[in-house]
Scaffold this active site. Structure first.
Site, PDB file in Angstrom:
ATOM      1  N   GLU A  20     -25.761  53.485  34.643  1.00 21.30           N
ATOM      2  CA  GLU A  20     -26.250  53.348  33.274  1.00 21.30           C
ATOM      3  C   GLU A  20     -26.818  51.949  33.001  1.00 21.30           C
ATOM      4  OE1 GLU A  20     -23.604  55.325  30.284  1.00 21.30           O
ATOM      5  OE2 GLU A  20     -22.316  55.573  32.029  1.00 21.30           O
ATOM      6  N   SER A 146     -23.358  58.960  29.649  1.00 22.35           N
ATOM      7  CA  SER A 146     -24.790  59.200  29.474  1.00 22.35           C
ATOM      8  C   SER A 146     -25.265  60.463  30.175  1.00 22.35           C
ATOM      9  CB  SER A 146     -25.614  57.992  29.957  1.00 22.35           C
ATOM     10  OG  SER A 146     -25.389  56.882  29.143  1.00 22.35           O
ATOM     11  N   TYR A 214     -32.321  59.470  26.321  1.00 24.03           N
ATOM     12  CA  TYR A 214     -32.997  58.176  26.321  1.00 24.03           C
ATOM     13  C   TYR A 214     -34.510  58.249  26.503  1.00 24.03           C
ATOM     14  CZ  TYR A 214     -28.159  56.789  26.856  1.00 24.03           C
ATOM     15  OH  TYR A 214     -26.809  56.643  26.661  1.00 24.03           O
ATOM     16  N   ARG A 253     -17.736  56.630  19.829  1.00 25.31           N
ATOM     17  CA  ARG A 253     -18.478  57.847  19.486  1.00 25.31           C
ATOM     18  C   ARG A 253     -17.870  59.021  20.231  1.00 25.31           C
ATOM     19  NH1 ARG A 253     -22.911  57.701  22.405  1.00 25.31           N
ATOM     20  NH2 ARG A 253     -22.331  59.556  23.587  1.00 25.31           N
ATOM     21  N   ASP A 255     -18.132  63.072  21.261  1.00 24.07           N
ATOM     22  CA  ASP A 255     -19.117  64.125  21.448  1.00 24.07           C
ATOM     23  C   ASP A 255     -18.439  65.492  21.390  1.00 24.07           C
ATOM     24  OD1 ASP A 255     -21.018  62.138  21.820  1.00 24.07           O
ATOM     25  OD2 ASP A 255     -20.788  62.137  23.992  1.00 24.07           O
ATOM     26  N   GLU A 269     -15.657  64.313  24.878  1.00 20.99           N
ATOM     27  CA  GLU A 269     -15.261  62.995  25.370  1.00 20.99           C
ATOM     28  C   GLU A 269     -15.426  61.949  24.283  1.00 20.99           C
ATOM     29  OE1 GLU A 269     -18.186  60.894  28.037  1.00 20.99           O
ATOM     30  OE2 GLU A 269     -19.012  62.916  28.183  1.00 20.99           O
ATOM     31  N   ASN A 271     -16.628  57.963  23.786  1.00 17.93           N
ATOM     32  CA  ASN A 271     -17.347  56.826  24.371  1.00 17.93           C
ATOM     33  C   ASN A 271     -16.879  55.547  23.688  1.00 17.93           C
ATOM     34  OD1 ASN A 271     -19.723  58.226  26.020  1.00 17.93           O
ATOM     35  ND2 ASN A 271     -19.408  59.355  24.116  1.00 17.93           N
ATOM     36  N   GLY A 275     -23.947  53.753  22.888  1.00 15.49           N
ATOM     37  CA  GLY A 275     -25.252  53.129  23.037  1.00 15.49           C
ATOM     38  C   GLY A 275     -25.736  52.443  21.773  1.00 15.49           C
TER      39      GLY A 275
END
Length: 317
Positions: A20, A146, A214, A253, A255, A269, A271, A275
């Site tokens: 990443e 990611s 991205y 964050r 998900d 998961e 994070n 990002g």
């Protein structure tokens, strides 16, 4: 009128050693630019294995950790920063390591009452030999973010996912296999223990993979998500519960997948260093609530500095 970070020296850690790296360089550049607009003296550190020596020479007041993935987000760099007694952003050693290990994180989150998908760890060689569960299912590295290395196996697939045996597979010999949950892709950012809002992600490719996250025009973000208010509140409560159960701090964050036909909401998961790119979800959610990008970066930095104290050092929770 003085700027809020005037006189502060901030080391912005970016790049790093994980797959990443490129995303982290973009996140780091955006955050470093914001820190400079806020008045800080910023050292942009492309983090390598000499990070301890680099930071010892720089002597920053605080580190803004914009690294993503293994080494920078899994507790390793956090341990270095603890040893150097430098305040740093986001979660500490234990929470970072735990959240990065998807299987262990799921166990902790589930024990806290948050619904997660089933599945488990399998040898990639077994996964490539035959279906280890009835399709549809998802195969993913146990310690990447990611959507790096994620493979979807749908109903009617000709065979098991042999991609895990490709020469370029560098994500370990054990992979996480989970049942595929149809429906909406959702995300919830948590800031200071409180959920912000719910984003619905609509990928142009049909799957929210690395390019969808991205790439230019890879996905559309709908804020707030087009889901019932009760489901949104449930997702926010689950994100807060997972954040607390893992011992996270700062901004995270979570998900989710939401099957609206069966009213099934599962947390995939957490994070710990979400990002901070122009297309990233956490800054979008903050902006939706009136918190601009610079204000978000300021809060993350001041939160890190306050925890570390004027003399440096942090807790590893």
């Amino acid at each position: 009128m003085s700027l809020p970070l005037a006189g502060r020296h901030v080391a912005c850690l970016m790049g790093g050693l994980s797959p990443e790296r490129e995303v982290s360089l973009v996140s780091g550049a955006a955050c470093a630019d914001a820190l400079e607009r806020l008045g800080a003296r910023v050292s942009r550190v492309d983090a390598g294995r000499d990070i301890a020596q680099v930071l010892t020479a720089l002597k920053p007041d605080v580190c803004f950790n914009a690294l993503h993935g293994e080494w920078g987000e899994d507790g390793v760099v956090q341990g270095v920063l603890e040893t150097l007694a430098l305040p740093y952003s986001h979660s500490g050693v234990l929470a970072s390591a735990l959240a990065m290990d998807k299987v262990k994180a799921k166990a902790v989150i589930a024990a806290a009452g948050v619904k997660v998908p089933g599945g488990g760890l399998y040898s990639r060689f077994d996964v490539a030999r035959d279906h280890v569960m009835q399709p549809p299912y998802v195969v993913k590295p146990n310690a990447q973010g990611s959507s790096v290395g994620v493979i979807l196996v749908f109903e009617g697939a000709n065979g098991p996912p042999t991609e895990v045996l490709a020469p370029g597979w560098t994500f370990g010999d054990e992979v996480l296999v989970e049942p595929y949950v149809r429906g909406h892709e959702l995300a919830v950012a948590v800031m200071d223990g409180k959920a912000l809002t719910v984003t619905e992600i609509v990928p142009s490719t049909g799957f929210y993979d690395y390019e969808a996250k991205y790439g230019e025009g890879g996905s559309m973000h709908v804020v707030p998500a087009r889901i019932p208010a009760e489901v949104a509140e449930r997702a926010k409560a689950m994100a807060e519960g997972a954040h607390a159960a893992l011992g996270c701090r700062g901004v995270t964050r979570s998900d989710f997948r939401y099957d609206d036909i069966n009213d099934l909401l599962v947390l995939l998961e957490v994070n710990t260093q979400p990002g901070m790119t122009p297309t990233s979800l956490a800054p979008e959610q903050a902006a939706h609530l009136g918190i601009g990008f610079d204000d978000l970066v300021l809060w993350i930095t001041e939160d890190a500095y306050a925890r570390g104290g004027a003399g440096g050092g942090t807790t590893s929770r």
